[in-house]
Every structure is written in C-alpha cells, then in structure tokens.
Scaffold this motif. Structure first.
Motif, PDB file in Angstrom:
ATOM      1  N   UNK A  25       0.827  -1.193   0.000  1.00  0.00           N
ATOM      2  CA  UNK A  25       0.000   0.000   0.000  1.00  0.00           C
ATOM      3  C   UNK A  25       0.869   1.254   0.000  1.00  0.00           C
ATOM      4  N   UNK A  26       0.464   2.289  -0.737  1.00  0.00           N
ATOM      5  CA  UNK A  26       1.196   3.534  -0.809  1.00  0.00           C
ATOM      6  C   UNK A  26       0.214   4.681  -0.612  1.00  0.00           C
ATOM      7  N   UNK A  27       0.615   5.684   0.152  1.00  0.00           N
ATOM      8  CA  UNK A  27      -0.271   6.806   0.403  1.00  0.00           C
ATOM      9  C   UNK A  27      -0.626   7.485  -0.905  1.00  0.00           C
ATOM     10  N   UNK A  28      -1.896   7.631  -1.204  1.00  0.00           N
ATOM     11  CA  UNK A  28      -2.315   8.236  -2.453  1.00  0.00           C
ATOM     12  C   UNK A  28      -2.931   9.611  -2.233  1.00  0.00           C
ATOM     13  N   UNK A  29      -3.731   9.769  -1.201  1.00  0.00           N
ATOM     14  CA  UNK A  29      -4.327  11.049  -0.867  1.00  0.00           C
ATOM     15  C   UNK A  29      -4.831  10.935   0.552  1.00  0.00           C
ATOM     16  N   UNK A  31      -6.467  10.115   3.697  1.00  0.00           N
ATOM     17  CA  UNK A  31      -7.459   9.120   4.096  1.00  0.00           C
ATOM     18  C   UNK A  31      -7.547   7.906   3.218  1.00  0.00           C
ATOM     19  N   UNK A  32      -6.785   7.866   2.110  1.00  0.00           N
ATOM     20  CA  UNK A  32      -6.862   6.716   1.214  1.00  0.00           C
ATOM     21  C   UNK A  32      -5.465   6.272   0.810  1.00  0.00           C
ATOM     22  N   UNK A  33      -5.336   4.989   0.546  1.00  0.00           N
ATOM     23  CA  UNK A  33      -4.075   4.412   0.102  1.00  0.00           C
ATOM     24  C   UNK A  33      -4.293   3.691  -1.221  1.00  0.00           C
ATOM     25  N   UNK A  34      -3.225   3.587  -1.965  1.00  0.00           N
ATOM     26  CA  UNK A  34      -3.255   2.852  -3.219  1.00  0.00           C
ATOM     27  C   UNK A  34      -2.575   1.514  -3.011  1.00  0.00           C
ATOM     28  N   UNK A  35      -3.256   0.455  -3.404  1.00  0.00           N
ATOM     29  CA  UNK A  35      -2.679  -0.885  -3.325  1.00  0.00           C
ATOM     30  C   UNK A  35      -2.491  -1.401  -4.742  1.00  0.00           C
ATOM     31  N   UNK A  36      -1.279  -1.811  -5.054  1.00  0.00           N
ATOM     32  CA  UNK A  36      -0.987  -2.366  -6.381  1.00  0.00           C
ATOM     33  C   UNK A  36      -0.606  -3.829  -6.234  1.00  0.00           C
ATOM     34  N   UNK A  49      -4.881  -2.281  -9.486  1.00  0.00           N
ATOM     35  CA  UNK A  49      -4.631  -1.158  -8.595  1.00  0.00           C
ATOM     36  C   UNK A  49      -5.946  -0.757  -7.949  1.00  0.00           C
ATOM     37  N   UNK A  50      -5.931  -0.612  -6.629  1.00  0.00           N
ATOM     38  CA  UNK A  50      -7.136  -0.272  -5.877  1.00  0.00           C
ATOM     39  C   UNK A  50      -6.852   0.920  -4.970  1.00  0.00           C
ATOM     40  N   UNK A  51      -7.743   1.904  -4.973  1.00  0.00           N
ATOM     41  CA  UNK A  51      -7.722   2.965  -3.972  1.00  0.00           C
ATOM     42  C   UNK A  51      -8.726   2.594  -2.893  1.00  0.00           C
ATOM     43  N   UNK A  52      -8.320   2.692  -1.640  1.00  0.00           N
ATOM     44  CA  UNK A  52      -9.190   2.229  -0.562  1.00  0.00           C
ATOM     45  C   UNK A  52      -8.896   3.025   0.701  1.00  0.00           C
ATOM     46  N   UNK A  53      -9.844   3.091   1.650  1.00  0.00           N
ATOM     47  CA  UNK A  53      -9.597   3.786   2.911  1.00  0.00           C
ATOM     48  C   UNK A  53      -8.423   3.178   3.654  1.00  0.00           C
TER      49      UNK A  53
END
Length: 331
Positions: A25-29, A31-36, A49-53
């Motif tokens: 997981x990587x910080x995307x914005x 409150x949300x993280x990006x998981x690749x 790729x998923x953006x999730x809380x």
C-alpha cells in the motif's frame, strides 16, 4: 498449439510518477491508500490497482478478483481440457452452458454480424491450420497451401452456432470456437463489476485489456499510454502524445484494448500472424495495431480485433455503428 500472446498496453502516468513495490500500500491522498498487485493471470502479466480507505484490508478484494478470473478462465480457455469452451469444441454441443459463455457468444455474434464476418468466433480451425503448419520443421514460410486455407475457411461461420440458455450447438462438423479476441475484455469487465459490488469505487484492472473504475488519486483520471505510440482516428494522424484518460470522469473512457499483428507471429517475418481474416484466411499486415477506447472492455477488445483486420474504409463504417468509441491505429 502455441498460446496467443497477450495484446499489450503500457500503463503510464496513472500514479502521478510514484514508484511502487508490487503488493504494497502507498499513500495516495488524505485518508486513502493505493494498493498495487502484480502477478500472473490468464497466462500473462497482470496488474490490479485499488484505492481504498487507509487501514481497510484489501487482500481479500484481490483474492476475490483472482478467483473471478480463474472461474471465467475455466469457461473460456482453449487450453484447459476441462473448460466449457474446450468441451463445446470437442463434442460440438454443450448442454446447460454457463451463462457467461451464452452472454459472451451473444456479444461475439453481434460483432460478427456488424463487422460482416471480420470478427468471427469460429475462426479457430483457421488458426489451428496455421499453427500446425508452422510447428513442423522446415515448413513452407509462405504458409499453408491455398487449398488447405480454403478448406479451413469453409468451417468458419459464426451464423452456424445455435445459442440458447439450454444448449449451444456447432451446427457443422469441423467447427471450433475461440474467444481469444474478446474474452480478456469480458473478464476485465466482470472483475470490475465484482469489485464494484463489493464497494470498490476506484480501481484500474490491466488483465490483458484495461478496465477502469472511478478515478486515480486526487480525482484525476487513470491514464494509459499505447506501447509504441499510435495515430488518432481511423484516418491516421499524429502520434498519440498524451496518455488516454480512463475511468468514469467526464472525457474519460472506462475501457481500453489493443490488437496487434505482431502479438503472435507464426514465422519470423510476421507475414503470417494471428490476426487472420476469417473470410479469406489471410493475415493482417505485420505493422497493423489498433487500440479502441470504449464503454466496456469486451466491446473494445472485440472491436480492436475486427478493426485490425478490416481495411480503413470498412473499419470507418464499422466504427460508425458504435458512437462514443475512440480509435487509435498504426500501419
């Protein structure tokens, strides 16, 4: 028989330049993280790729996506002897077929009708003829004999498939079906639908063809570029300089698919390749590459296959039947 290589799209810019380790997981914005996730699916490299809380477990979502891919591959695969498609080809009929097979064959027949046979799910005997010819050491580099090609073309007829929820029947001996020109897109659509039903609003699925949900970080579209560049529109034009916006934002496209003659070459020059015109048995020009952006990955996948085979004038007529798509091509 060789496996058809996946038609490739090069994903660029979707992460705003972030370099990520697979599966982390990587910080995307806020409150949300990006998981690749990167791995193998459908016999080729794949990426989800998923953006999730933040703090929300995403491993289960990826597992469910991969389970859906495996379920559909057990239906559509030419290379698994227990698949529904393999049983249909082996026996010439399939009672109580999976509903996904009924649905996808229906879409394939629609594209076959509108393309006047340039897309044809019964092209498999022709592909098998070429594959078997070039599997022999010292094979004639010009390909199978004209007589053999003409004989194989006689087995290609999308109108000779009887499809119903009760059974699917190949109505002529010697027929065989392949869905390699549309199944990757259909699978990307179904995986996207499965994730959306589980509450995923923003995702990018690269499963041979691309399907995008929502948007990338900060509400910007997901973006993909075509490997090697491509001209815009069926009439040609300048090389595509900017990545294509994907997702559900205004001006973006939910799906993208590419067909390239160089994807599988039966012999070194590429004059004989997997983009076979079902009507004539001839291959598309080796430099031919067509990318389609559309509302579904199945439509983009099937149209890119047909448009890679059709001459430009016929391709323009076919494209006119599908408002809202965008086409990029080379050669």
């Amino acid at each position: 028989m060789p496996r058809i290589d996946r038609r490739r799209l090069l994903i660029v810019g979707a992460l705003g330049g972030l370099a990520l380790a697979g599966g982390l997981p990587v910080r995307a914005e806020s409150g949300r993280s990006l998981h690749r996730w990167r791995g193998s699916a459908l016999g080729a490299e794949a990426e989800i790729q998923l953006l999730h809380p933040e703090g929300q477990p995403v491993g289960r979502l990826v597992t469910l996506a991969l389970d859906e891919i495996d379920r559909l591959e057990r239906i559509f695969s030419l290379y698994r002897p227990d698949s529904a498609l393999a049983r249909l080809n082996r026996e010439g009929r399939l009672d109580r077929p999976p509903l996904d097979l009924v649905a996808l064959l229906g879409q394939a027949q629609m594209l076959a009708e509108r393309s006047e046979g340039a897309f044809d799910p019964t092209v498999q005997p022709l592909y098998a003829l070429y594959a078997q010819h070039f599997a022999v050491a010292g094979a004639d580099p010009s390909g199978p004999s004209r007589e053999a090609v003409q004989a194989a073309v006689q087995w290609v007829d999308w109108q000779a498939i009887a499809i119903s929820p009760a059974r699917i029947v190949l109505q002529r001996p010697g027929m065989a079906v392949t869905l390699n020109g549309i199944a990757q897109g259909y699978i990307a659509d179904r995986v996207g639908e499965r994730l959306a039903a589980l509450g995923v609003t923003d995702a990018l699925l690269a499963l041979g063809e691309i399907r995008a949900l929502g948007s990338a970080r900060d509400g910007q579209p997901w973006r993909a570029g075509i490997a090697g560049g491509a001209g815009g529109g069926m009439g040609g034009g300048a090389a595509q300089a900017q990545p294509i916006a994907l997702g559900t934002a205004a001006g973006a496209y939910p799906a993208l698919a590419t067909s390239a003659a160089a994807g599988t070459m039966f012999e070194r020059s590429g004059r004989a390749n997997h983009l076979l015109d079902p009507r004539t048995g001839t291959s598309a020009a080796i430099g031919r590459t067509v990318t389609v952006a559309a509302g579904t990955a199945a439509l983009a996948d099937g149209l890119s296959t047909a448009l890679a085979i059709l001459p430009d004038a016929e391709g323009q007529r076919l494209a006119g039947a599908f408002p809202g798509i965008r086409i990029f091509h080379s050669a």
